[in-house]
Design an enzyme around this catalytic site. Structure first.
Site, PDB file in Angstrom:
ATOM      1  N   GLY A  74      -5.777  -5.681  -3.286  1.00  0.00           N
ATOM      2  CA  GLY A  74      -6.292  -4.356  -2.979  1.00  0.00           C
ATOM      3  C   GLY A  74      -6.377  -4.055  -1.496  1.00  0.00           C
ATOM      4  O   GLY A  74      -6.242  -2.895  -1.092  1.00  0.00           O
ATOM      5  N   ASP A 122       4.202 -21.270  -0.345  1.00  0.00           N
ATOM      6  CA  ASP A 122       5.283 -22.068   0.242  1.00  0.00           C
ATOM      7  C   ASP A 122       6.183 -22.659  -0.838  1.00  0.00           C
ATOM      8  O   ASP A 122       7.418 -22.654  -0.719  1.00  0.00           O
ATOM      9  CB  ASP A 122       4.708 -23.186   1.108  1.00  0.00           C
ATOM     10  CG  ASP A 122       4.173 -22.682   2.443  1.00  0.00           C
ATOM     11  OD1 ASP A 122       4.370 -21.488   2.744  1.00  0.00           O
ATOM     12  OD2 ASP A 122       3.559 -23.484   3.175  1.00  0.00           O
ATOM     13  N   HIS A 150       1.306  18.533  -7.191  1.00  0.00           N
ATOM     14  CA  HIS A 150       2.750  18.690  -7.035  1.00  0.00           C
ATOM     15  C   HIS A 150       3.177  18.701  -5.560  1.00  0.00           C
ATOM     16  O   HIS A 150       2.440  19.106  -4.675  1.00  0.00           O
ATOM     17  CB  HIS A 150       3.209  19.988  -7.707  1.00  0.00           C
ATOM     18  CG  HIS A 150       2.569  21.219  -7.118  1.00  0.00           C
ATOM     19  ND1 HIS A 150       3.090  21.903  -6.035  1.00  0.00           N
ATOM     20  CD2 HIS A 150       1.440  21.875  -7.468  1.00  0.00           C
ATOM     21  CE1 HIS A 150       2.313  22.926  -5.728  1.00  0.00           C
ATOM     22  NE2 HIS A 150       1.305  22.934  -6.581  1.00  0.00           N
TER      23      HIS A 150
END
Length: 221
Positions: free
Chosen positions: A73, A55, A139
């Site tokens: 996490g 806050d 990729h």
């Protein structure tokens, strides 16, 4: 060159790790940590920098002066806090370790963390709010927002949905789609597409009915 000022949301070991690598290996300098009021306890702060309440941060630390990184996490919590900062107009930093391996055409959202053990091949897109620990991404792969991969590996042309968790040593075959909210546990080998909200676990390591002393005397002498 002056570094940009960064505030880290979080108070755990991951937050401490994030602060260290940003200071050592980025264009940012971390000024403080912040946390929600319900978890705020400045008197018992064990972190190396000041701790402020969320806050207070939103009231006194302007988006024009400070950038933020959400070092949490838990995908659900990280998503919620990320949304709060975006609502208030803050930019969120990315950390891509200089010790990782990646190519110039890597596409990035915001609040992305790629650690020193990652290897990312060409034509990869990472959406907002993604954490990659020691993972190898093939990729043309695409990882959806709010996902976390820890020590995992994909083949090429894999699409991972939003809010996914991929655990240690999990492997995903090329050309697969991992649907939103999928959890793939440690050691799983994925050979088929998943559906939303599915959970996969490996059978796990079994405790043998033999001691290490017996093994040593039979096989290691």
């Amino acid at each position: 060159m002056d570094k940009k000022e960064l505030i880290i949301y979080g108070i755990g070991r991951f937050a401490e790790y994030v602060q260290y690598v940003f200071d050592q290996d980025s264009s940012y300098t971390v000024k403080a940590f912040c946390i929600e009021n319900s978890l705020y306890d400045a008197e018992n702060n064990q972190l190396p920098l000041p701790l402020i309440s969320l806050d207070e941060f939103l009231e006194k630390y302007t988006p024009s002066q400070y950038t933020v990184f959400v070092a949490v996490g838990n995908n659900e919590v990280r998503t919620r806090i990320f949304s709060i900062f975006k609502e208030y107009g803050y930019s969120l930093a990315n950390y891509i370790s200089s010790k990782s391996r990646f190519w110039p055409n890597l596409e990035l959202g915001e609040n992305i963390f790629v650690d020193e053990g990652c290897v990312l091949q060409p034509f990869i897109k990472l959406e907002d709010n993604i954490i990659l620990f020691t993972s190898q991404i093939g990729h043309h792969s695409h990882i959806g927002k709010n996902s976390l991969m820890s020590g995992a590996k994909t083949g090429g042309n894999v699409r991972i949905g939003e809010n996914c968790y991929i655990g240690l040593n999990a492997s995903i075959k090329q050309n697969l789609t991992i649907a939103d909210n999928t959890i793939i546990g440690m050691g799983c080998i994925m050979e088929k597409d998943t559906n939303k909200n599915e959970v996969y676990t490996h059978k796990g390591t079994l405790k043998r009915k033999i001691s290490s002393i017996q093994i040593s005397s039979r096989f290691l002498t």
